[in-house]
Scaffold this motif. Structure first.
Motif, PDB file in Angstrom:
ATOM      1  N   ALA A  86      -0.929  12.433 -12.336  1.00 41.83           N
ATOM      2  CA  ALA A  86      -0.669  13.846 -12.030  1.00 41.83           C
ATOM      3  C   ALA A  86      -1.933  14.613 -11.666  1.00 41.83           C
ATOM      4  O   ALA A  86      -1.865  15.685 -11.067  1.00 41.83           O
ATOM      5  N   ARG A  87      -3.112  14.066 -12.029  1.00 41.30           N
ATOM      6  CA  ARG A  87      -4.364  14.760 -11.708  1.00 41.30           C
ATOM      7  C   ARG A  87      -4.606  14.828 -10.208  1.00 41.30           C
ATOM      8  O   ARG A  87      -5.373  15.657  -9.734  1.00 41.30           O
ATOM      9  N   GLY A  88      -3.988  13.935  -9.448  1.00 41.26           N
ATOM     10  CA  GLY A  88      -4.046  14.033  -7.996  1.00 41.26           C
ATOM     11  C   GLY A  88      -5.183  13.298  -7.325  1.00 41.26           C
ATOM     12  O   GLY A  88      -5.493  13.569  -6.162  1.00 41.26           O
ATOM     13  N   ASP A  89      -5.822  12.360  -8.032  1.00 41.44           N
ATOM     14  CA  ASP A  89      -6.902  11.570  -7.426  1.00 41.44           C
ATOM     15  C   ASP A  89      -6.278  10.516  -6.513  1.00 41.44           C
ATOM     16  O   ASP A  89      -5.659   9.553  -6.983  1.00 41.44           O
ATOM     17  N   ILE A  90      -6.445  10.702  -5.217  1.00 41.98           N
ATOM     18  CA  ILE A  90      -5.762   9.849  -4.237  1.00 41.98           C
ATOM     19  C   ILE A  90      -6.189   8.389  -4.353  1.00 41.98           C
ATOM     20  O   ILE A  90      -5.345   7.472  -4.349  1.00 41.98           O
ATOM     21  N   VAL A  91      -7.483   8.137  -4.466  1.00 44.07           N
ATOM     22  CA  VAL A  91      -7.985   6.762  -4.567  1.00 44.07           C
ATOM     23  C   VAL A  91      -7.464   6.101  -5.841  1.00 44.07           C
ATOM     24  O   VAL A  91      -7.051   4.927  -5.830  1.00 44.07           O
ATOM     25  N   PHE A  92      -7.475   6.845  -6.951  1.00 45.22           N
ATOM     26  CA  PHE A  92      -6.977   6.309  -8.217  1.00 45.22           C
ATOM     27  C   PHE A  92      -5.508   5.901  -8.088  1.00 45.22           C
ATOM     28  O   PHE A  92      -5.103   4.827  -8.552  1.00 45.22           O
ATOM     29  N   VAL A  93      -4.699   6.761  -7.459  1.00 40.02           N
ATOM     30  CA  VAL A  93      -3.267   6.464  -7.334  1.00 40.02           C
ATOM     31  C   VAL A  93      -3.041   5.268  -6.416  1.00 40.02           C
ATOM     32  O   VAL A  93      -2.174   4.424  -6.680  1.00 40.02           O
ATOM     33  N   LEU A  94      -3.817   5.166  -5.339  1.00 36.98           N
ATOM     34  CA  LEU A  94      -3.719   3.994  -4.460  1.00 36.98           C
ATOM     35  C   LEU A  94      -3.970   2.709  -5.242  1.00 36.98           C
ATOM     36  O   LEU A  94      -3.209   1.731  -5.141  1.00 36.98           O
ATOM     37  N   LYS A  95      -5.031   2.703  -6.063  1.00 32.70           N
ATOM     38  CA  LYS A  95      -5.357   1.527  -6.874  1.00 32.70           C
ATOM     39  C   LYS A  95      -4.276   1.270  -7.916  1.00 32.70           C
ATOM     40  O   LYS A  95      -3.925   0.117  -8.190  1.00 32.70           O
ATOM     41  N   HIS A  96      -3.753   2.338  -8.491  1.00 36.21           N
ATOM     42  CA  HIS A  96      -2.701   2.222  -9.503  1.00 36.21           C
ATOM     43  C   HIS A  96      -1.455   1.551  -8.919  1.00 36.21           C
ATOM     44  O   HIS A  96      -0.863   0.654  -9.547  1.00 36.21           O
ATOM     45  N   VAL A  97      -1.057   1.964  -7.711  1.00 28.99           N
ATOM     46  CA  VAL A  97       0.121   1.382  -7.060  1.00 28.99           C
ATOM     47  C   VAL A  97      -0.113  -0.082  -6.725  1.00 28.99           C
ATOM     48  O   VAL A  97       0.767  -0.934  -6.933  1.00 28.99           O
ATOM     49  N   VAL A  98      -1.319  -0.420  -6.260  1.00 29.17           N
ATOM     50  CA  VAL A  98      -1.641  -1.817  -5.918  1.00 29.17           C
ATOM     51  C   VAL A  98      -1.621  -2.686  -7.171  1.00 29.17           C
ATOM     52  O   VAL A  98      -1.095  -3.816  -7.150  1.00 29.17           O
ATOM     53  N   ARG A  99      -2.179  -2.193  -8.278  1.00 24.04           N
ATOM     54  CA  ARG A  99      -2.151  -2.958  -9.535  1.00 24.04           C
ATOM     55  C   ARG A  99      -0.720  -3.174 -10.015  1.00 24.04           C
ATOM     56  O   ARG A  99      -0.382  -4.224 -10.550  1.00 24.04           O
ATOM     57  N   GLU A 100       0.105  -2.169  -9.814  1.00 22.74           N
ATOM     58  CA  GLU A 100       1.477  -2.206 -10.314  1.00 22.74           C
ATOM     59  C   GLU A 100       2.400  -3.064  -9.447  1.00 22.74           C
ATOM     60  O   GLU A 100       3.209  -3.847  -9.945  1.00 22.74           O
ATOM     61  N   LYS A 101       2.287  -2.918  -8.119  1.00 23.09           N
ATOM     62  CA  LYS A 101       3.249  -3.562  -7.222  1.00 23.09           C
ATOM     63  C   LYS A 101       2.614  -4.349  -6.081  1.00 23.09           C
ATOM     64  O   LYS A 101       3.341  -4.877  -5.222  1.00 23.09           O
ATOM     65  N   GLY A 102       1.270  -4.415  -6.059  1.00 22.78           N
ATOM     66  CA  GLY A 102       0.603  -5.116  -4.979  1.00 22.78           C
ATOM     67  C   GLY A 102       0.558  -4.273  -3.716  1.00 22.78           C
ATOM     68  O   GLY A 102       1.014  -3.130  -3.694  1.00 22.78           O
ATOM     69  N   ILE A 103       0.014  -4.862  -2.646  1.00 23.62           N
ATOM     70  CA  ILE A 103      -0.105  -4.147  -1.375  1.00 23.62           C
ATOM     71  C   ILE A 103       1.263  -3.708  -0.871  1.00 23.62           C
ATOM     72  O   ILE A 103       1.409  -2.631  -0.268  1.00 23.62           O
ATOM     73  N   ARG A 104       2.291  -4.496  -1.157  1.00 24.16           N
ATOM     74  CA  ARG A 104       3.640  -4.139  -0.704  1.00 24.16           C
ATOM     75  C   ARG A 104       4.086  -2.806  -1.281  1.00 24.16           C
ATOM     76  O   ARG A 104       4.872  -2.073  -0.672  1.00 24.16           O
ATOM     77  N   GLY A 105       3.569  -2.484  -2.481  1.00 22.47           N
ATOM     78  CA  GLY A 105       3.937  -1.226  -3.110  1.00 22.47           C
ATOM     79  C   GLY A 105       3.507  -0.013  -2.309  1.00 22.47           C
ATOM     80  O   GLY A 105       4.131   1.049  -2.392  1.00 22.47           O
ATOM     81  N   LEU A 106       2.421  -0.161  -1.542  1.00 19.54           N
ATOM     82  CA  LEU A 106       1.939   0.946  -0.715  1.00 19.54           C
ATOM     83  C   LEU A 106       2.867   1.219   0.474  1.00 19.54           C
ATOM     84  O   LEU A 106       2.753   2.257   1.118  1.00 19.54           O
ATOM     85  N   PHE A 107       3.751   0.271   0.744  1.00 17.80           N
ATOM     86  CA  PHE A 107       4.682   0.446   1.862  1.00 17.80           C
ATOM     87  C   PHE A 107       6.124   0.548   1.370  1.00 17.80           C
ATOM     88  O   PHE A 107       7.072   0.296   2.127  1.00 17.80           O
ATOM     89  N   SER A 108       6.287   0.959   0.111  1.00 20.87           N
ATOM     90  CA  SER A 108       7.629   1.197  -0.426  1.00 20.87           C
ATOM     91  C   SER A 108       8.310   2.284   0.404  1.00 20.87           C
ATOM     92  O   SER A 108       7.719   3.326   0.684  1.00 20.87           O
ATOM     93  N   GLY A 109       9.536   2.024   0.799  1.00 23.77           N
ATOM     94  CA  GLY A 109      10.282   3.019   1.572  1.00 23.77           C
ATOM     95  C   GLY A 109       9.896   3.108   3.027  1.00 23.77           C
ATOM     96  O   GLY A 109      10.314   4.035   3.731  1.00 23.77           O
ATOM     97  N   VAL A 110       9.116   2.130   3.527  1.00 19.19           N
ATOM     98  CA  VAL A 110       8.640   2.225   4.913  1.00 19.19           C
ATOM     99  C   VAL A 110       9.788   2.172   5.922  1.00 19.19           C
ATOM    100  O   VAL A 110       9.763   2.875   6.936  1.00 19.19           O
ATOM    101  N   VAL A 111      10.820   1.361   5.631  1.00 22.90           N
ATOM    102  CA  VAL A 111      11.927   1.228   6.593  1.00 22.90           C
ATOM    103  C   VAL A 111      12.713   2.538   6.719  1.00 22.90           C
ATOM    104  O   VAL A 111      12.876   3.054   7.844  1.00 22.90           O
ATOM    105  N   PRO A 112      13.226   3.094   5.594  1.00 17.46           N
ATOM    106  CA  PRO A 112      13.921   4.382   5.772  1.00 17.46           C
ATOM    107  C   PRO A 112      13.011   5.487   6.284  1.00 17.46           C
ATOM    108  O   PRO A 112      13.450   6.385   7.008  1.00 17.46           O
TER     109      PRO A 112
END
Length: 280
Positions: A227-253
């Motif tokens: 919630a603090r809004g650190d963009i780089v931190f959130v990018l890393k958080h998503v990659v740790r959680e779901k891998g690179i694919r997580g960064l493209f969640s919802g890409v098709v819709p």
């Protein structure tokens, strides 16, 4: 005797045309394609698609989107058209004008996000948190976080919108120019619509990771590290959680939604500009 045109009147007419055309275009897209937005948001949420509601209540948050569409889009196009005219007045060089379109789009996004971000906060929390209505989401945000809560994610939204528009609008303007050169005629609304679909879909695919970050920040629990809004931190958080694919969640819709949306948005904008330019 030649008619003398007052430049202030011309500028004012352009402003009013952009205001009306932008408002009409934004409202048309957000209402017609709202289900795609809900699906995309739920796919990107930390809880996941099914736990966020799946296909239930797919129109949750529509009221906030409908109320915010017109002013947000109108602000964008007023800033975009005004600043684009300023940049174009300096040079007719195509490369310089492309730079001008990028700068104008960036200014437009920074301005529009003053309205768009609060709308996005209320809309996405209604789509995912399942508060039941946009009004309840508004009250919940106001009571728990105050006015600042409506601007959580402003930076991440701007950081998503600027790259998106820097790709979309110069590409749209370039394609329109090429079509006009090939046909030898001014661009029509349907041609602008097709150019908008290609430009929008391309931009949507390339900027999906930034959209994921924005969604995570807006939906994060108050006081959490996300919630603090650190963009780089959130990018890393998503990659740790779901891998690179997580960064493209919802890409098709997202690509489908924005391709169709870009077609409607920029097609309607061009059509309303044509219809109102002689009236306003």
């Amino acid at each position: 005797m030649e008619d003398i045109v007052n430049p202030d009147v011309v500028a004012n007419t352009d402003f009013k045309v952009a205001l009306v055309a932008g408002g009409a275009a934004g409202t048309a897209v957000d209402i017609m394609l709202f289900p795609f937005d809900t699906i995309k948001t739920r796919l990107q949420s930390e809880a996941g698609f099914l736990k966020s509601g799946g296909l239930k209540g797919i129109y949750s948050g529509l009221l906030s989107a409908a109320l915010g569409s017109a002013p947000g889009a109108a602000l964008f196009f007023c800033a975009y058209e005004s600043s684009k005219s300023v940049f174009n007045s300096f040079s007719r060089d195509q490369h310089f004008q492309s730079f001008g379109h990028m700068a104008a789009a960036s200014l437009g996004e920074v301005t529009a996000c003053l309205v768009r971000v609060p709308v996005e906060v209320v809309k996405q929390r209604t789509q995912v948190v399942n508060t039941g209505s946009s009004l309840k989401s508004f009250r919940l945000t106001l009571n728990s976080e105050g006015i600042k809560g409506f601007y959580r994610g402003y930076t991440s939204t701007v950081m998503r919108e600027i790259p998106f528009s820097v790709i979309q609008f110069p590409l749209w303007e370039f394609m329109k120019s090429k079509v006009s050169q090939e046909t030898g005629q001014p661009i029509t609304a349907w041609q602008s619509s097709l150019c908008g679909a290609v430009a929008g879909g391309t931009s949507a695919a390339l900027t999906t990771p930034l959209d994921v970050v924005k969604t995570r920040i807006i939906l994060a629990e108050k006081g959490s590290s996300v919630a603090r809004g650190d963009i780089v931190f959130v990018l890393k958080h998503v990659v740790r959680e779901k891998g690179i694919r997580g960064l493209f969640s919802g890409v098709v819709p997202r690509v489908i939604w924005i391709s169709i949306g870009g077609s409607i948005f920029l097609g309607v904008y061009e059509k309303v500009k044509i219809l109102t330019s002689g009236l306003l």
